[in-house]
Design a protein around this motif. Structure first.
Motif, short mmCIF file in Angstrom:
data_model
loop_
_atom_site.label_atom_id
_atom_site.label_comp_id
_atom_site.label_asym_id
_atom_site.label_seq_id
_atom_site.Cartn_x
_atom_site.Cartn_y
_atom_site.Cartn_z
N SER B 139 68.33 65.20 -20.32
CA SER B 139 68.42 64.76 -21.72
C SER B 139 67.16 65.17 -22.49
CB SER B 139 68.56 63.24 -21.78
OG SER B 139 67.34 62.65 -21.35
N HIS B 140 67.27 65.23 -23.79
CA HIS B 140 66.10 65.50 -24.62
C HIS B 140 65.02 64.46 -24.38
CE1 HIS B 140 68.01 68.34 -27.83
NE2 HIS B 140 68.06 68.81 -26.61
N MET B 173 66.41 73.33 -27.19
CA MET B 173 65.42 72.35 -26.76
C MET B 173 65.13 71.38 -27.92
SD MET B 173 64.25 73.72 -23.73
CE MET B 173 62.60 73.05 -23.52
N PRO B 174 64.54 70.22 -27.64
CA PRO B 174 64.13 69.32 -28.72
C PRO B 174 62.84 69.83 -29.35
CG PRO B 174 63.57 68.37 -26.60
CD PRO B 174 64.27 69.67 -26.30
N THR B 333 74.87 69.70 -22.37
CA THR B 333 73.60 69.74 -23.09
C THR B 333 73.70 68.81 -24.28
OG1 THR B 333 74.35 71.60 -24.40
CG2 THR B 333 73.09 72.12 -22.43
N GLU B 334 72.55 68.38 -24.78
CA GLU B 334 72.58 67.39 -25.84
C GLU B 334 72.96 68.01 -27.18
OE1 GLU B 334 69.53 64.45 -24.84
OE2 GLU B 334 69.60 63.94 -26.96
#
Lengths: 414, 414
Positions: B139-140, B173-174, B333-334
């Motif tokens: 998770s992010h 990505m975050p 993926t988030e």
């Protein structure tokens, strides 16, 4: 050779280009070859970039190696000579070949390369530079004597960057003797042959420099921008690709016994040096592949000697003619090449009341281009104004006469 | 959008390309624009390179700046993201922003960029690296927690290189939160947005990274290879062009009160950063100029959101379809992007009896290409095999079904 060859190039009709030495000229058939390669790449980028390009590139590298008596295992492609010089100097700085590193160069060094040395000096504690002032006209013996004097007096110099043919003035240097001098004093010779390949005969096996770079787009009729970096086997451990790419084998990986793992093919028989330089990330490879066509075009013209002799004779006659028209002289040099310098009758000091030399230079180029559709390279050296004239196979004596007339007019307009 | 758009590209007829994320695709009209610029340059290289290009390039830079809410004074062109990351990291290493410099990155960093950090570690006493292992699915929140844990425990980290969208796996990505985290811990954020521009919305004013690079040839339909380097004003004094070129102002020149003197025009209103990057020596500038046509083509398709929504929806549906055909699943993926990963039913350990993962990856790509005329990116992550699938506007669900069938066959052939 002569104006008939203009048909082979894309220069605008009527444009009198006596400055091919600055940015080079690319024959139509080389551009067409570029386009063919480019389309083949676009048809299936993965096929080309993962599997085909490495061997295709190796083939061209062998052709270039043959031309300059290098070895395909000692030759990498880079985008231009400045990138090549950066690759060498930054690698040597990183590898720290000595605790104190002196880098020597002549005052006539190409601006970007001088800046590269000074960038390293500005940012690296253990690096300093020594500039050797050169004032033309000067004999080869005097150049060598100045170089030797420095290497003898300053034992911390371990890198010497010098031109094969300097840019401004466009003059052939005693490069083979300078390489020998470096070897004698245990100094790395870094030869900036930006104007080398396709301009003067190169036999790298005989000359045996430690490092040499040469643009292919300046005099070899290569697509812009293509260049080669020659690193003999004995020095390859010192050099790493710039930018660092997939091919760099980190200390961590080496310790772990790993190789490079990138899903990109390496050319058959590639050594570690080639493998590191071969895939510089996603770049346009079509220009390098088109070098084969440049070589074929040169062969169709009669080959290297034929091209060289035509250009050298023409620039010599042409420069004499222009000097005669201006009532001045040609800068005397010990060896000829395809560029020559004519003294311009401008009072260096008086003219600075009107504008700086840099502004004057831009004014001369711009006015020649806008009002007279021609080009040459004006510059100041040793408090004298010169015009650097380059000869190419599409030039004739008439072009020099024309530029002589233009110069006469420009001098009146100043 | 869909197969009709294949007519706009040069991909070979019948080739099913689900891997545009690797090397990008260039529309015909962009290649044609490139050729027009190229011919204009050849018509008079001196006119273009000395006088015209700087303002032409500045015009394109403004267009790109508008697209990503950057500022034309904070945007330079470089050949690809790897060159951009090298420019940033090597500059920071040279400027020595701290006596001890820790560079952090995730284990999913792009190979060439990880190598760049490690090159600096291998060759610079004051630099070390810290790799943060990431194992997807994750998770992010977990990614951010891992990053923060390192920045909290190791106060010597002052540079953090991370992807906006990583390459393998192809996952967003975050990045905005990572930038904020860097700011909180007084660490320079270096965003490798190789897959950024043209792929996901970018608002650099809002995100406010310390440094960001993005390829234009991957997702923006730019000519190969073109990329941008974004450096906000506050950090421009830290960054120097790579290679060092005519635009670098040496300490010597600064002390002597000199500016750059090169007979090459600077674009109107250029600041010191732009002036240094604007003329990278003789390179092929036509690709950068053709970016204007890429932007026009994208507008003609309905604009950024339209392209993005089509590709993201397609890759989501397509990956689900392939997973269903293989009896596996899609990597969760988030956040979505235009790439997705399907689990391949290959026993990672058992297959190594036959060949290494790198060899297997090359075998899969090569066989898919040679025998089935299609492409995807196979890779191992966290002891699992995946196929990364990229969607482009010329793809349809049928392409994913076809690749699903091919994968089924390939798995049997293994």
């Amino acid at each position: 050779l002569g104006h008939a060859r203009l048909a082979d190039f894309d220069l605008k009709e009527g444009y009198v280009n006596l400055n091919a030495g600055s940015f080079g000229v690319c024959p139509k058939r080389v551009r067409e070859a570029y386009n063919r390669h480019s389309l083949a790449i676009e048809a299936n980028p993965d096929l080309f970039l993962r599997f085909n390009y490495a061997d295709s590139l190796a083939h061209v590298r062998r052709q270039i190696a043959d031309l300059i008596r290098s070895d395909a295992g000692e030759l990498a492609f880079v985008t231009n000579a400045t990138v090549g010089v950066n690759t060498i100097l930054r690698s040597l700085a990183s590898t720290k070949v000595a605790d104190k590193m002196g880098m020597a160069y002549f005052s006539t060094i190409y601006g970007a390369c001088g800046n590269t040395v000074e960038y390293l000096v500005d940012h690296t504690k253990h690096i300093y530079s020594q500039e050797i002032p050169l004032a033309y006209p000067i004999s080869h013996a005097d150049i060598l004597q100045k170089a030797e004097a420095l290497l003898q007096s300053d034992k911390d110099i371990n890198v010497f960057v010098f031109d094969l043919i300097s840019s401004l003035p466009g003059v052939k240097m005693p490069w083979v003797e300078l390489i020998q001098l470096c070897r004698k004093h245990d100094v790395y010779s870094v030869v900036d042959a930006a104007h080398g390949i396709g301009h003067v005969p190169l036999d790298l096996q005989a000359a045996n420099p430690d490092f040499l770079v040469s643009n292919c787009h300046k005099w070899l009729y290569g697509y812009r921008s293509t260049a080669i970096l020659h690193v003999p086997s004995r020095n390859q451990h010192l050099i790493h690709a710039l930018p660092t790419g997939h091919g760099y084998l980190t200390d961590k990986k080496k310790k772990a016994g790993l190789g490079k793992l990138i899903g990109i093919a390496t050319s058959e028989g590639a050594n570690a040096f080639i493998a590191e330089f071969e895939y510089p990330g996603t770049v346009d490879m079509a220009g390098f592949l088109a070098l084969e066509e440049s070589i074929a075009y040169r062969a169709s013209l009669g080959g290297e000697a034929c091209i060289r002799e035509y250009c050298q004779k023409l620039v010599q006659d042409g420069a004499e003619k222009v000097a005669q028209m201006l009532g001045t002289s040609v800068l005397q040099t010990e060896e000829g090449c395809s560029m020559a310098q004519v003294v311009l009758p401008i009072d260096w000091e008086a003219d600075q009341q009107k504008m700086t030399p840099n502004e004057r230079s831009i004014w001369l180029i711009k006015t020649a281009m806008d009002d007279y559709n021609c080009c040459f390279s004006p510059f100041v050296h040793n408090r004298m104004w010169y015009a650097r004239l380059s000869a190419q196979i599409f030039n004739e004596l008439k072009d020099f006469e024309y530029v002589g007339t233009v110069l006469t007019k420009l001098l009146k307009e100043m």
